[in-house]
Write a protein that holds these residues in place. Structure first.
Motif, PDB file in Angstrom:
ATOM      1  N   LYS A  44     -23.190 -26.883 -27.027  1.00  0.00           N
ATOM      2  CA  LYS A  44     -24.358 -27.286 -27.805  1.00  0.00           C
ATOM      3  C   LYS A  44     -24.876 -26.123 -28.662  1.00  0.00           C
ATOM      4  CE  LYS A  44     -28.900 -28.409 -28.375  1.00  0.00           C
ATOM      5  NZ  LYS A  44     -29.947 -27.526 -28.850  1.00  0.00           N
ATOM      6  N   SER A  45     -25.027 -24.956 -27.999  1.00  0.00           N
ATOM      7  CA  SER A  45     -25.642 -23.830 -28.701  1.00  0.00           C
ATOM      8  C   SER A  45     -24.767 -23.301 -29.823  1.00  0.00           C
ATOM      9  CB  SER A  45     -25.945 -22.701 -27.716  1.00  0.00           C
ATOM     10  OG  SER A  45     -26.863 -23.149 -26.744  1.00  0.00           O
ATOM     11  N   THR A  46     -23.451 -23.254 -29.604  1.00  0.00           N
ATOM     12  CA  THR A  46     -22.577 -22.743 -30.654  1.00  0.00           C
ATOM     13  C   THR A  46     -22.455 -23.755 -31.793  1.00  0.00           C
ATOM     14  OG1 THR A  46     -20.759 -23.355 -29.169  1.00  0.00           O
ATOM     15  CG2 THR A  46     -21.249 -21.021 -29.399  1.00  0.00           C
ATOM     16  N   PHE A  47     -22.526 -25.051 -31.488  1.00  0.00           N
ATOM     17  CA  PHE A  47     -22.555 -26.040 -32.568  1.00  0.00           C
ATOM     18  C   PHE A  47     -23.806 -25.860 -33.418  1.00  0.00           C
ATOM     19  CE2 PHE A  47     -19.124 -28.429 -30.542  1.00  0.00           C
ATOM     20  CZ  PHE A  47     -18.444 -28.891 -31.652  1.00  0.00           C
ATOM     21  N   ASP A  48     -24.948 -25.610 -32.744  1.00  0.00           N
ATOM     22  CA  ASP A  48     -26.190 -25.377 -33.493  1.00  0.00           C
ATOM     23  C   ASP A  48     -26.014 -24.202 -34.454  1.00  0.00           C
ATOM     24  OD1 ASP A  48     -27.421 -27.402 -32.131  1.00  0.00           O
ATOM     25  OD2 ASP A  48     -28.592 -26.114 -30.793  1.00  0.00           O
ATOM     26  N   LEU A  49     -25.322 -23.162 -33.972  1.00  0.00           N
ATOM     27  CA  LEU A  49     -25.154 -21.953 -34.781  1.00  0.00           C
ATOM     28  C   LEU A  49     -24.265 -22.195 -35.991  1.00  0.00           C
ATOM     29  CD1 LEU A  49     -24.611 -18.792 -32.553  1.00  0.00           C
ATOM     30  CD2 LEU A  49     -26.328 -19.146 -34.312  1.00  0.00           C
ATOM     31  N   VAL A  50     -23.127 -22.852 -35.773  1.00  0.00           N
ATOM     32  CA  VAL A  50     -22.166 -22.977 -36.885  1.00  0.00           C
ATOM     33  C   VAL A  50     -22.657 -23.980 -37.929  1.00  0.00           C
ATOM     34  CG1 VAL A  50     -20.232 -22.319 -35.415  1.00  0.00           C
ATOM     35  CG2 VAL A  50     -20.709 -24.759 -35.788  1.00  0.00           C
ATOM     36  N   GLU A  51     -23.691 -24.735 -37.604  1.00  0.00           N
ATOM     37  CA  GLU A  51     -24.235 -25.651 -38.610  1.00  0.00           C
ATOM     38  C   GLU A  51     -25.260 -24.982 -39.517  1.00  0.00           C
ATOM     39  OE1 GLU A  51     -25.612 -29.357 -37.147  1.00  0.00           O
ATOM     40  OE2 GLU A  51     -23.633 -29.952 -36.429  1.00  0.00           O
ATOM     41  N   LEU A  52     -25.580 -23.722 -39.242  1.00  0.00           N
ATOM     42  CA  LEU A  52     -26.533 -23.021 -40.098  1.00  0.00           C
ATOM     43  C   LEU A  52     -25.960 -22.894 -41.509  1.00  0.00           C
ATOM     44  CD1 LEU A  52     -27.725 -20.149 -37.743  1.00  0.00           C
ATOM     45  CD2 LEU A  52     -28.956 -22.238 -38.331  1.00  0.00           C
ATOM     46  N   GLN A  53     -26.828 -23.057 -42.473  1.00  0.00           N
ATOM     47  CA  GLN A  53     -26.414 -22.975 -43.880  1.00  0.00           C
ATOM     48  C   GLN A  53     -27.014 -21.713 -44.500  1.00  0.00           C
ATOM     49  OE1 GLN A  53     -24.181 -25.142 -45.209  1.00  0.00           O
ATOM     50  NE2 GLN A  53     -24.107 -25.845 -43.079  1.00  0.00           N
ATOM     51  N   PRO A  54     -26.428 -21.240 -45.595  1.00  0.00           N
ATOM     52  CA  PRO A  54     -27.009 -20.078 -46.274  1.00  0.00           C
ATOM     53  C   PRO A  54     -28.490 -20.310 -46.539  1.00  0.00           C
ATOM     54  CG  PRO A  54     -24.893 -20.603 -47.231  1.00  0.00           C
ATOM     55  CD  PRO A  54     -25.176 -21.686 -46.240  1.00  0.00           C
ATOM     56  N   GLY A  55     -29.303 -19.309 -46.216  1.00  0.00           N
ATOM     57  CA  GLY A  55     -30.751 -19.437 -46.383  1.00  0.00           C
ATOM     58  C   GLY A  55     -31.459 -19.748 -45.078  1.00  0.00           C
ATOM     59  N   ASP A  56     -30.757 -20.368 -44.111  1.00  0.00           N
ATOM     60  CA  ASP A  56     -31.353 -20.600 -42.793  1.00  0.00           C
ATOM     61  C   ASP A  56     -31.577 -19.264 -42.093  1.00  0.00           C
ATOM     62  OD1 ASP A  56     -31.216 -23.284 -43.232  1.00  0.00           O
ATOM     63  OD2 ASP A  56     -29.466 -23.647 -41.955  1.00  0.00           O
ATOM     64  N   VAL A  57     -32.467 -19.268 -41.102  1.00  0.00           N
ATOM     65  CA  VAL A  57     -32.723 -18.004 -40.398  1.00  0.00           C
ATOM     66  C   VAL A  57     -32.446 -18.119 -38.905  1.00  0.00           C
ATOM     67  CG1 VAL A  57     -34.399 -17.006 -41.986  1.00  0.00           C
ATOM     68  CG2 VAL A  57     -35.173 -18.545 -40.185  1.00  0.00           C
ATOM     69  N   ILE A  58     -32.011 -16.992 -38.342  1.00  0.00           N
ATOM     70  CA  ILE A  58     -31.829 -16.840 -36.905  1.00  0.00           C
ATOM     71  C   ILE A  58     -33.005 -15.991 -36.427  1.00  0.00           C
ATOM     72  CG2 ILE A  58     -30.371 -15.784 -35.122  1.00  0.00           C
ATOM     73  CD1 ILE A  58     -27.957 -16.353 -36.975  1.00  0.00           C
ATOM     74  N   ALA A  59     -33.711 -16.469 -35.394  1.00  0.00           N
ATOM     75  CA  ALA A  59     -34.938 -15.770 -34.970  1.00  0.00           C
ATOM     76  C   ALA A  59     -34.638 -14.362 -34.478  1.00  0.00           C
ATOM     77  CB  ALA A  59     -35.648 -16.573 -33.889  1.00  0.00           C
ATOM     78  N   GLY A  60     -33.639 -14.215 -33.632  1.00  0.00           N
ATOM     79  CA  GLY A  60     -33.405 -12.900 -33.053  1.00  0.00           C
ATOM     80  C   GLY A  60     -31.938 -12.534 -32.936  1.00  0.00           C
ATOM     81  N   ILE A  61     -31.619 -11.295 -33.295  1.00  0.00           N
ATOM     82  CA  ILE A  61     -30.287 -10.751 -33.033  1.00  0.00           C
ATOM     83  C   ILE A  61     -30.502  -9.384 -32.398  1.00  0.00           C
ATOM     84  CG2 ILE A  61     -28.096  -9.998 -34.003  1.00  0.00           C
ATOM     85  CD1 ILE A  61     -28.423 -11.965 -36.250  1.00  0.00           C
ATOM     86  N   ALA A  62     -30.085  -9.247 -31.142  1.00  0.00           N
ATOM     87  CA  ALA A  62     -30.296  -7.994 -30.417  1.00  0.00           C
ATOM     88  C   ALA A  62     -28.974  -7.255 -30.274  1.00  0.00           C
ATOM     89  CB  ALA A  62     -30.885  -8.289 -29.038  1.00  0.00           C
ATOM     90  N   GLY A  63     -29.020  -5.948 -30.557  1.00  0.00           N
ATOM     91  CA  GLY A  63     -27.800  -5.172 -30.397  1.00  0.00           C
ATOM     92  C   GLY A  63     -27.872  -3.876 -31.187  1.00  0.00           C
ATOM     93  N   PRO A  64     -26.748  -3.210 -31.360  1.00  0.00           N
ATOM     94  CA  PRO A  64     -25.430  -3.580 -30.842  1.00  0.00           C
ATOM     95  C   PRO A  64     -25.329  -3.260 -29.354  1.00  0.00           C
ATOM     96  CG  PRO A  64     -25.305  -1.506 -32.035  1.00  0.00           C
ATOM     97  CD  PRO A  64     -26.720  -1.965 -32.128  1.00  0.00           C
ATOM     98  N   LEU A  65     -24.728  -4.159 -28.594  1.00  0.00           N
ATOM     99  CA  LEU A  65     -24.655  -4.020 -27.151  1.00  0.00           C
ATOM    100  C   LEU A  65     -23.234  -3.708 -26.696  1.00  0.00           C
ATOM    101  CD1 LEU A  65     -26.920  -7.108 -26.455  1.00  0.00           C
ATOM    102  CD2 LEU A  65     -27.538  -4.726 -26.020  1.00  0.00           C
ATOM    103  N   GLY A  66     -23.145  -3.251 -25.463  1.00  0.00           N
ATOM    104  CA  GLY A  66     -21.846  -2.930 -24.886  1.00  0.00           C
ATOM    105  C   GLY A  66     -21.339  -1.587 -25.366  1.00  0.00           C
TER     106      GLY A  66
END
Lengths: 511, 297
Positions: free
Chosen positions: B68-90
């Motif tokens: 479900k979550s990865t489908f939500d992600l790949v449907e994002l279109q240019p201009g859409d926003v992602i609330a948070g990206i944390a990193g770089p990790l590892g």
């Protein structure tokens, strides 16, 4: 509940004599009925009514030498806010409380008052102490509901900046104290939301998340900046922060879960308390339609006896577990959890297995947990912590079935930050070493809370946050080193957090 | 907030998103990942950083839509926003300065291999990439890898390149000799099969693991994997480990923990879509071979 017993509040009220005050009985906190609340996530304690609060306020004797203030790690002027409340000026009571405590809605709910302010209350010598925690919550909730009336004008800008690493109780408290003094404060948080253990750890039924959010919002309204998704040690290093800011306060907590180190711990259905509670609280997985998945055990065993263990077991019960059991290697008397949490857990049908320690996690052919093998313990001689050491009874092994196991035996330090700060002195457990003013081996870098003292409580972390903020203020105003640490030398000195060695990690919560 | 700049479909269920993340773009190293959080109520998803442009302030994320979550992600279109990206990790990949290296990529794991191959090529290491997919349309990033050295492309059905699994091509390459090190990223069975080949030959083999994870900073312990008999946290001790010492059985098993939940979440999502926006975004493939790579990475 005592709603029926209370006398109508007289108006205007004549001042009571001390003798009359002594005759007043401590009011009980109204709570949800155990059978009902064991199936919901709404708050257990409903809060005092105005009438109950005013009666309880009358019980305070207004001691000339108030021991309760010494008993409070953030030194709330308890008699003062109670007196203002009693005299009918709840707004002044709220202002007084907020002056001393940046997060009163939180502490009014989660502090172990029975071992702090209420323990040393004069009335506890002859009967029941004043219900200081309940009164604090009453006044704090009033303040939250009337935030507009209490809005402060922004402090004059001090022209200096402070970075705070971690938005848990220590970090938020320090942020509140420093912004009050006009510093430009930025709080860095690794998660996507601020609050630390207050949002990922402590469940909704004990500390509603909108209350934490409101406390955070109040700080933001005062000018505190919060940068989420920023992991110090990864996104930025500590030396980088030290370059960018005039001072740094490290309050990252003791974030790594401790496991038991017994065979079978990586079977499916075994959670650390951190993971289980984070899924439920921060990620909202108590809702079956949430995106973050969660296992729902029918027979749940939680290992440990601290507040975190109580939170986990009561959460499992609310999520439908037919049986929810605490397994603790010492006895009831040694449980480190708050008395109220233990009492609530008992009321909600939680089973307690005392003097029992797991030796192995058992699983089926598909590697799902099916139970634990345990050994019974007996209490021997006192150990370093002063508690009697549990010793295994030979030949007493037995098996306890379960389909979910939560390990809540404590946490330890997370090396992410310290790994990228070679000049920062840490001890052999990975906790940060500070001097008596809370400063680390790096000038201008302070630390407090669990990353200094080892896993402890919200209020002790807040005490460190407040004290460190005072030190940072002294440092940034050129009054270094500060002459007096304790603000009121008239009170009996209590051992400073920094003078005590942090307890070894595994003993932190479960002991 | 992180704006999505481009979204390009690489295979029937793999997409490449270029998103704004200036700080991460500046400091990320091969092998590191980020945790992506779409917004309130969303899951936290670990994704390897496939590429980064420090000047543009962007990173690319290659995402396989499996849940479900990865489908939500790949449907994002240019201009859409992602609330948070944390990193770089590892921890960043430990890379050799010279010699001859084989990079094996299976499915979306190929995207993890790309930054490694690119850095190796930059250092002058001779790189052979062996990548594969079920059929031609499932092969990704072949052109990008070709810029780093030789590429052997395999398809299970023989529709493109060399017929058969990547491990068969690896076997031939190893037998020809001269290989100093192997990096392998893909589904657990592929990594296990790679190690079965390299271990007897004593060829150092690094694998990148993608266990279940919540915070990515060591605090939940959900990503624990057994390496050389010791429990390690993939998020802070890894995600890369000596493949010859990894307990792949346990890893594969732990990845199945939420299978029924994942299916239900996907069904709810599909039902919701059918009800609300029939026919929109026809480019999204059906959930192909659920759990092909075990997780999002």
């Amino acid at each position: 509940m005592t709603l029926e017993q209370e006398p109508p509040a007289p108006e205007p009220r004549p001042a009571l004599t001390q003798k009359e005050r002594m005759q007043l009985k401590r009011v009980d906190m109204p709570e949800q009925e155990p059978q009902i609340r064991a199936a919901n996530f709404a708050e257990v304690n409903l809060g005092l009514t105005e009438q109950l609060a005013l009666i309880e306020a009358e019980r305070c004797l207004q001691c000339p030498k108030p021991y309760c203030i010494d008993g409070c790690p953030v030194r709330v002027n308890i008699p003062q806010f109670i007196r203002l409340l009693r005299d009918g000026d709840v707004k002044a009571a709220a202002a007084s409380l907020l002056d001393d405590n940046a997060l009163p809605c939180v502490t009014g709910r989660v502090c172990p008052q029975e071992s702090q302010c209420e323990k040393v209350c004069l009335r506890a010598k002859t009967g029941k102490s004043v219900a200081i925690g309940h009164l604090e919550r009453y006044v704090a909730d009033w303040a939250m509901a009337h935030a507009d009336e209490l809005a402060r004008s922004p402090a004059a800008q001090a022209g200096k900046s402070v970075a705070i690493v971690g938005s848990g109780p220590a970090g938020l408290t320090a942020a509140g104290e420093l912004v009050k003094r006009g510093y430009d404060v930025t709080v860095f948080e690794a998660f996507h939301a601020a609050g630390g253990v207050l949002i990922y750890g402590i469940p909704e039924f004990r500390l509603p998340k909108d209350i934490v959010q409101a406390e955070v919002d109040r700080l933001v309204a005062q000018g505190v900046k919060i940068e989420a998704d920023a992991i110090i040690g990864k996104t930025y290093t500590l030396p980088e922060l030290r370059e960018r800011f005039d001072a740094v306060f490290i309050a990252v907590g003791a974030g790594l879960p401790v496991f038991m180190n017994v065979p079978g711990e990586n079977l499916k259905g075994v959670y650390s308390a951190n993971e289980y509670l984070t899924r439920v609280n921060l990620m909202g997985a108590w809702d079956p339609e949430a995106d973050t998945p969660l296992l729902h055990g029918q027979r749940v065993v939680v290992v440990g006896g601290g507040n975190v263990a109580m939170d986990a077991v009561r959460t499992a019960r609310r999520l439908g577990a037919a049986s929810a059991t605490i397994v603790y290697r010492r006895s009831h008397d040694e449980l480190p959890a708050r008395a109220e949490e233990v009492h609530h857990a008992e009321q909600e049908g939680v089973i307690f297995e005392f003097l029992v320690a797991p030796t192995e996690v058992l699983g089926d052919e598909n590697r799902w947990v099916t139970g634990i093998r345990c050994i019974r313990m007996a209490l021997g001689e006192p150990d370093d912590s002063g508690r009697r050491r549990p010793e295994p009874i030979e030949g007493s092994e037995f098996e306890m079935p379960c389909d979910m196991l939560v390990v809540a035996i404590g946490t330890r330090s997370n090396p992410l930050l310290t790994q990228t700060a070679p000049d920062l002195e840490i001890n052999k457990w990975g906790y940060i070493v500070t001097d008596e003013h809370g400063m680390t081996s790096m000038p201008g870098v302070f630390a407090g809370g669990d990353i200094v003292r080892g896993a402890a409580t919200v209020i002790l972390a807040m005490g460190d946050g407040k004290k460190s903020a005072e030190s940072i203020n002294a440092y940034l105003t050129g009054n270094w080193p500060p002459a007096v640490v304790e603000p009121e030398p008239a009170h009996a000195a209590k051992p400073a957090a920094h003078e005590r060695p942090p307890r070894p990690a595994a003993a932190g919560v479960a002991g | 907030m992180h704006r999505v700049l481009t979204n390009e479909q690489l295979s029937p269920n793999v997409y490449r998103l270029v998103v704004e993340a200036p700080r991460i773009a500046q400091i990320r190293k091969p092998g590191q990942f980020v945790i992506v959080h779409l917004g309130h109520g969303a899951e936290r998803i670990p994704l390897t950083i496939a590429d980064g442009d420090p000047e543009a302030g962007t990173i690319s994320l290659v995402i396989q839509a499996v849940g479900k979550s990865t489908f939500d992600l790949v449907e994002l279109q240019p201009g859409d926003v992602i609330a948070g990206i944390a990193g770089p990790l590892g921890k960043p990949t430990e890379l050799p300065e010279s010699g001859r290296v084989v990079c094996v990529g299976g499915g979306v794991g190929t995207a993890v291999i790309l930054p490694i191959a690119r850095e190796l090529a930059r250092r002058g290491v001779r790189v052979t990439s062996i990548i594969g997919g079920r059929s031609r349309e499932w092969v990704i990033l072949e052109d990008d890898l070709a810029r780093c050295g030789e590429v052997v492309t395999c398809t299970d059905d023989g529709s493109y390149g060399r017929p058969g699994f990547v491990t068969e091509a690896l076997k031939d390459t190893l037998e020809a000799g001269g290989i100093d090190e192997v990096f392998a990223v893909g589904p657990v069975p592929m990594m296990r099969a790679v190690v079965a080949l390299t271990k007897p030959l004593d060829v150092p083999t690094t694998v990148s693991l993608n266990p279940i994870m919540v915070d990515g900073t060591g605090m939940c312990g959900g990503c624990r994997v057994t390496v050389d008999g010791v429990t390690r946290y993939a998020c802070v001790d890894g995600p890369e480990f000596d493949g010859r010492k990894v307990d792949f059985d346990e890893l594969a098993d732990r990845l199945t923990t939420y299978r029924p939940f994942e299916r239900a979440a996907l069904e709810r999502r599909e039902a919701c879509k059918v009800g609300l926006k029939t026919g929109e975004r026809g480019g999204v493939a059906a959930p192909a071979a659920a759990g092909a790579a075990g997780g999002a990475r």
